[in-house]
Design an enzyme around this catalytic site. Structure first.
Site, short mmCIF file in Angstrom:
data_model
loop_
_atom_site.label_atom_id
_atom_site.label_comp_id
_atom_site.label_asym_id
_atom_site.label_seq_id
_atom_site.Cartn_x
_atom_site.Cartn_y
_atom_site.Cartn_z
N ASP A 181 15.94 -51.55 67.69
CA ASP A 181 16.70 -51.58 66.74
C ASP A 181 18.26 -51.34 67.42
O ASP A 181 19.30 -50.37 66.58
CB ASP A 181 16.89 -51.34 65.63
N CYS A 223 6.60 -71.87 57.97
CA CYS A 223 7.29 -71.67 56.74
C CYS A 223 6.39 -72.55 55.49
O CYS A 223 6.67 -72.89 54.10
CB CYS A 223 8.80 -71.49 56.38
#
Ligand code: B12
Ligand code: SF4
Ligand code: SF4
Length: 315
Positions: free
Chosen positions: A133, A188
């Site tokens: 990150d 999904c």
């Protein structure tokens, strides 16, 4: 010069070492160009809000092979930070990823050890660098490409074994390694739970997030004051937001308690007392929150958030 070990043996050694270091997933991909339009469209639509670094890093994000000269591969890791619910103080919720020690330290340490292993195996130190990150690394795309999961409708990288409460960390390297198969299927299906549950309608369409509307952005990345709309938008979230992950059935079924004791919840992070935060000054803030993800907002940001929550509680 790379050593005389076969590429397969080298790759297995890297993966075994990553597992021993505590990573919950590890896989390898090459650093060919990223699919251009997604990032460009996102930036052009203003969805990066005031995160100017996203625009400044765009060139390298599109071309990850340019991030570290000579590095053509990424060893991509996943680390679960999931912990069961902690009773929040009424009116102050904090996203799970911030409940324990700062992940930059914890994962950074593990990645440094993984990088050292790569160098032992023949990687060039100047061409082998670790990121979590930070820096212009398109982490979710690299994780998808390495086969660690799919980029879901809520834009999270979901691993079918452990869900999405994970940090992604990468070591970019010039060591030749065997690449894994990309994760090309989408699990999904017809579910839309995350899109429906987002309280601020931050998804203009599936797999695209408008940061300007996202509570995570507002409470962590946004600098300066909140207007009325922003104050109301954050509701009772003091730092980050987990709603689009909490409703995801993959997390409901598969989220795995982290093995990392440094991610164990600390009361002052997972269930903070708002009254102590509305006036918090930099010195006390540093004493309490050094070495935690809260550092990102500094005292001013946390104060602003706490005051907004108090206002929301009254209204
Ligand atoms: C900017 C940023 C944010 C912004 C914008 C988020 C966003 N969705 O873009 C804000 C501040 C809102 C944010 C919030 C959060 N973040 Co954040 N964030 C980042 C950061 C720095 C860059 C993400 C980015 O590039 N966004 C731009 C968009 C366009 O990129 P993208 O959605 O990833 O899509 C790219 C690719 O994935 C690809 N793509 C998209 N769809 C598809 C589909 C296929 C098939 C393929 C091949 C490619 C592809 O195209 C895009 C262009 O490159 C990354 C770290 C990093 N260096 O990458 C962490 C990161 C994404 N964040 C992370 C986390 C944990 C969070 C929060 C959960 C924190 C919280 N609880 O509050 C929330 C989640 C909100 C959400 N639903 O995304 C983790 C996610 C881990 C995971 N398992 O996915 C990351 C990876 C940090 C880390 N090292 O662990 N974040
Ligand atoms: S983190 Fe919260 S506000 Fe942001 S997209 Fe997810 S549900 Fe919406
Ligand atoms: S809630 Fe449903 S649509 Fe959203 S990420 Fe999870 S599975 Fe995909």
């Amino acid at each position: 010069m790379q050593p005389q070990v076969s590429i397969g043996a080298r790759t297995s050694a890297v993966k075994r070492h990553a597992e021993a270091l505590g990573f919950d997933g590890v896989a390898i991909c090459d650093l060919r160009e990223v699919e251009r339009t997604a990032l460009d469209d996102w930036l052009a639509a203003g969805y990066a809000a005031n995160m100017g670094y996203m625009g400044r890093q765009a060139k390298k994000r599109r071309r990850p092979a340019a991030i570290v000269e000579g590095a053509g591969y990424a060893v991509v890791t996943l680390s679960s930070y999931y912990h069961h619910d902690v009773e929040p103080q009424p009116g102050a919720r904090v996203a799970r990823y911030a409940w324990g020690e700062d992940y930059h330290h914890v994962i950074g340490e593990r990645l440094a050890a993984l990088r050292a292993k790569l160098c032992d195996l023949g990687a060039t130190p100047e061409r082998t660098r670790a990121y979590v990150d930070a820096g212009p690394v398109p982490e979710r795309e690299l994780a998808q490409r390495a086969g660690l999961g799919w980029i879901a409708k809520n834009t999270m990288l979901i691993n079918p074994r452990i869900g999405s409460y994970t940090f992604i960390g990468c070591v970019l390297t010039d060591l030749d390694l065997e690449c894994d198969v990309p994760f090309d299927s989408d699990h999904c299906g017809s579910c839309n739970a995350c899109i429906d549950a987002c309280p601020t309608d931050a998804f203009p369409r599936t797999r695209v997030l408008d940061s300007r509307r996202c509570i995570s952005y507002l409470t962590i990345e946004h600098r300066g004051h909140f207007g009325t709309e922003q104050t109301e938008a954050i509701d009772d979230w003091l730092f980050g937001c987990d709603i689009c992950q909490e409703v995801c059935p993959w997390n409901g079924k598969f989220a795995q308690q982290t093995k990392e004791s440094r991610f164990s919840p600390r009361t002052e992070l997972a269930a903070p007392d708002l009254t102590q935060l509305v006036e918090i000054e930099e010195t006390e803030f540093k004493m309490r929150y050094s070495g935690t993800a809260f550092e990102r907002t500094r005292a001013a940001g946390l104060r602003r958030n706490a005051r907004a929550l108090v206002a929301n509680r009254k209204s």
